[in-house]
Design a protein around this motif. Structure first.
Motif, short mmCIF file in Angstrom:
data_model
loop_
_atom_site.label_atom_id
_atom_site.label_comp_id
_atom_site.label_asym_id
_atom_site.label_seq_id
_atom_site.Cartn_x
_atom_site.Cartn_y
_atom_site.Cartn_z
N SER A 180 0.85 -1.20 0.00
CA SER A 180 0.00 0.00 0.00
C SER A 180 0.88 1.24 0.00
O SER A 180 1.89 1.31 0.73
CB SER A 180 -0.89 0.00 1.24
N CYS A 181 0.50 2.23 -0.82
CA CYS A 181 1.27 3.47 -0.89
C CYS A 181 1.02 4.33 0.34
O CYS A 181 -0.13 4.59 0.71
CB CYS A 181 0.90 4.26 -2.15
N ARG A 182 2.08 4.78 0.95
CA ARG A 182 1.97 5.61 2.15
C ARG A 182 1.40 6.99 1.83
O ARG A 182 0.84 7.66 2.69
CB ARG A 182 3.34 5.74 2.82
N GLU A 183 1.53 7.43 0.58
CA GLU A 183 1.06 8.75 0.20
C GLU A 183 -0.41 8.75 -0.26
O GLU A 183 -1.21 9.53 0.23
CB GLU A 183 1.93 9.31 -0.93
N CYS A 184 -0.75 7.85 -1.21
CA CYS A 184 -2.08 7.92 -1.81
C CYS A 184 -2.97 6.73 -1.49
O CYS A 184 -4.15 6.74 -1.83
CB CYS A 184 -1.97 8.08 -3.33
N GLY A 185 -2.40 5.68 -0.85
CA GLY A 185 -3.19 4.52 -0.48
C GLY A 185 -3.39 3.50 -1.58
O GLY A 185 -4.03 2.47 -1.36
N HIS A 186 -2.85 3.74 -2.78
CA HIS A 186 -2.98 2.78 -3.88
C HIS A 186 -2.36 1.44 -3.48
O HIS A 186 -1.27 1.39 -2.91
CB HIS A 186 -2.28 3.33 -5.13
N ARG A 187 -3.06 0.35 -3.76
CA ARG A 187 -2.60 -0.99 -3.37
C ARG A 187 -2.21 -1.80 -4.59
O ARG A 187 -2.86 -1.72 -5.65
CB ARG A 187 -3.68 -1.72 -2.57
N CYS A 235 5.25 3.60 -5.58
CA CYS A 235 3.90 3.58 -6.14
C CYS A 235 3.92 4.02 -7.60
O CYS A 235 4.48 5.07 -7.94
CB CYS A 235 3.00 4.50 -5.32
N ALA A 260 0.67 -3.91 3.82
CA ALA A 260 -0.66 -3.86 4.43
C ALA A 260 -1.01 -5.27 4.89
O ALA A 260 -0.75 -6.24 4.18
CB ALA A 260 -1.69 -3.34 3.43
#
Length: 438
Positions: free
Chosen positions: A34-41, A50, A60
């Motif tokens: 999971s991206c720490r900035e935008c949440g993209h998984r 990411c 995650a």
């Protein structure tokens, strides 16, 4: 600004995925990246940036099936190493049966003598990670990265390193039957060079500082020459970084499943501090510790203090610095997790401070004199910053405080090279008395 800086690395991360066959891997409770900035998984794989925003990826988890008391019993019945926390790490269930260096469960020393010297009344502890297999906390993160490398089918274990990581990679690779090839600045302390080379892997000196070494490794990942290579702190970084959480787990368990009030952590890339915070938050969410406030403080050497400089200036962006300090294990002038360290220090009510090289040496001697712990220069930074924060009234002396020592002083003997004989005498009692030693 953060995104622009990561753009080149992200494209290399995508290239790495393209050269790795897709497969389902068993990494225990790890569910995705999971991206720490935008949440993209994205699915689990050897990627670290990411593809949407170039932010850092991290693990995650799915902890939904865990019962708190059952999990506590399982941990307490586990081995005396980091694999007691396997249910909370991206590793297979049978990890303890695989050849690994099995670090962790190091001493949490109640430092009463140091506490009296510094005026701490609420309880002072030193988490002494010099007791790991290669005598630094890096064994934790490498052991974790090794399991990811095994899962993804890599055959060579590599890293960019300021010294301790090189030794940890060499040892772990030797134990697991991997080839190792690690890259370091050419002018590291001789003790760390020997410790990295003795395990029989390839050790390559790069002309330049750590940031130059790290850039080279990032380029090698995107080159065919790097195919099949697991760089523990680059393409395996999301898994590698999770090893630092085990410091938080151990501290809380060793305190009787209790959060410390204050914890002082050295900063190199900043990853260790951010993952300690992540570990504390996970313990709270799982109900293993009581949810109450804690403060995290970061420690740097003045000669490489980009995060401390940004914190004291009130900035959110960390401007790179050219390192010039005896604390070479912390000499990362462009720390990847620097902005997140600032966020955590401010969120928890902590701070980031720095000390001079002279204060580092004095703190090494202070810890050795009071507690019999010989710390490397990073430990001197942490103890020195602790003393400075106490004197400034920033650390509360009435609160339970944990200070990290992340490595053994035998690795950085040059820092205290002036320490030596008290006296030289003839083998007679008269000579002994004349020296004023009676």
């Amino acid at each position: 600004m953060r995104k622009m800086r990561r753009k080149g690395l992200a494209s290399m991360a995508v290239q790495t995925v393209a050269t790795t066959s897709e497969s389902t891997v068993d990494l225990g409770p790890a569910a995705a990246l999971s991206c720490r900035e935008c949440g993209h998984r994205v699915p689990l794989g050897p990627v670290f940036a990411c593809e949407e925003c170039f932010g850092p990826l991290e693990i995650a988890y799915d902890f939904s099936a865990y019962d708190t008391e059952e999990l506590r019993r399982r941990i307490e019945a586990g081995p005396a190493n980091i694999w007691r926390y396997a249910p909370l790490l991206p590793v297979p269930a049978d990890v303890a049966d695989k050849p690994n260096i099995n670090p962790g469960w190091t001493k949490l020393v109640k430092a009463d003598n140091l506490a009296r010297e510094l005026g701490v009344t609420g309880g002072l502890y030193v988490k002494d990670d010099s007791g790991n297999p290669t005598h630094s906390f890096k064994d934790r993160v490498v052991a974790q990265a090794l399991e990811a490398a095994r899962a993804f089918g890599f055959t060579t274990l590599s890293c960019s390193s300021t010294g301790n990581l090189a030794g940890a990679v060499g040892a772990a690779a030797a134990r697991a039957g991997f080839r190792s090839c690690v890259f370091i600045p050419h002018d590291l302390e001789q003790g760390k060079i020997v410790m990295a080379a003795v395990y029989g892997g390839e050790l390559v000196g790069i002309e330049g500082n750590y940031d130059d070494v790290n850039r080279f490794c990032s380029e090698l990942i995107g080159d065919p020459a790097g195919e099949g290579w697991g760089f523990v702190n680059v393409n395996l970084r999301p898994y590698y970084a999770e090893g630092s959480k085990t410091l938080a787990y151990e501290i809380c368990e060793q305190l009787g499943w209790r959060l410390p009030d204050q914890i002082v952590v050295p900063i190199a890339s900043g990853s260790q501090l951010t993952k300690i915070d992540k570990g504390l938050q996970e313990l709270i969410k799982l109900g293993l510790v009581e949810d109450r406030p804690y403060k995290i403080f970061g420690a740097q050497a003045e000669g490489c203090s980009p995060v401390s400089t940004a914190f004291k200036a009130g900035h959110d962006v960390v401007r790179p610095q050219k390192p010039n300090t005896i604390a070479k294990s912390l000499a990362i002038g462009n720390p990847a997790d620097g902005p997140y360290v600032l966020d955590i220090a401010r969120r928890t009510g902590g701070a980031v401070e720095d000390v001079t090289d002279e204060e580092v040496v004095d703190a090494i001697k202070l810890l050795a004199r009071t507690e019999g712990i010989f710390a490397e220069t990073a430990g001197g930074v942490t103890v020195g910053v602790t003393r400075k924060l106490l004197e400034a009234g920033v650390l509360d002396p009435a609160k339970t405080t944990v200070v990290l020592n992340t490595g053994d002083g035998l690795k950085t003997l040059d820092a205290v090279a002036g320490t030596g004989l008290t006296a030289t005498i003839r083998p007679t009692l008269d000579s002994f008395r004349e020296a004023g030693l009676a």
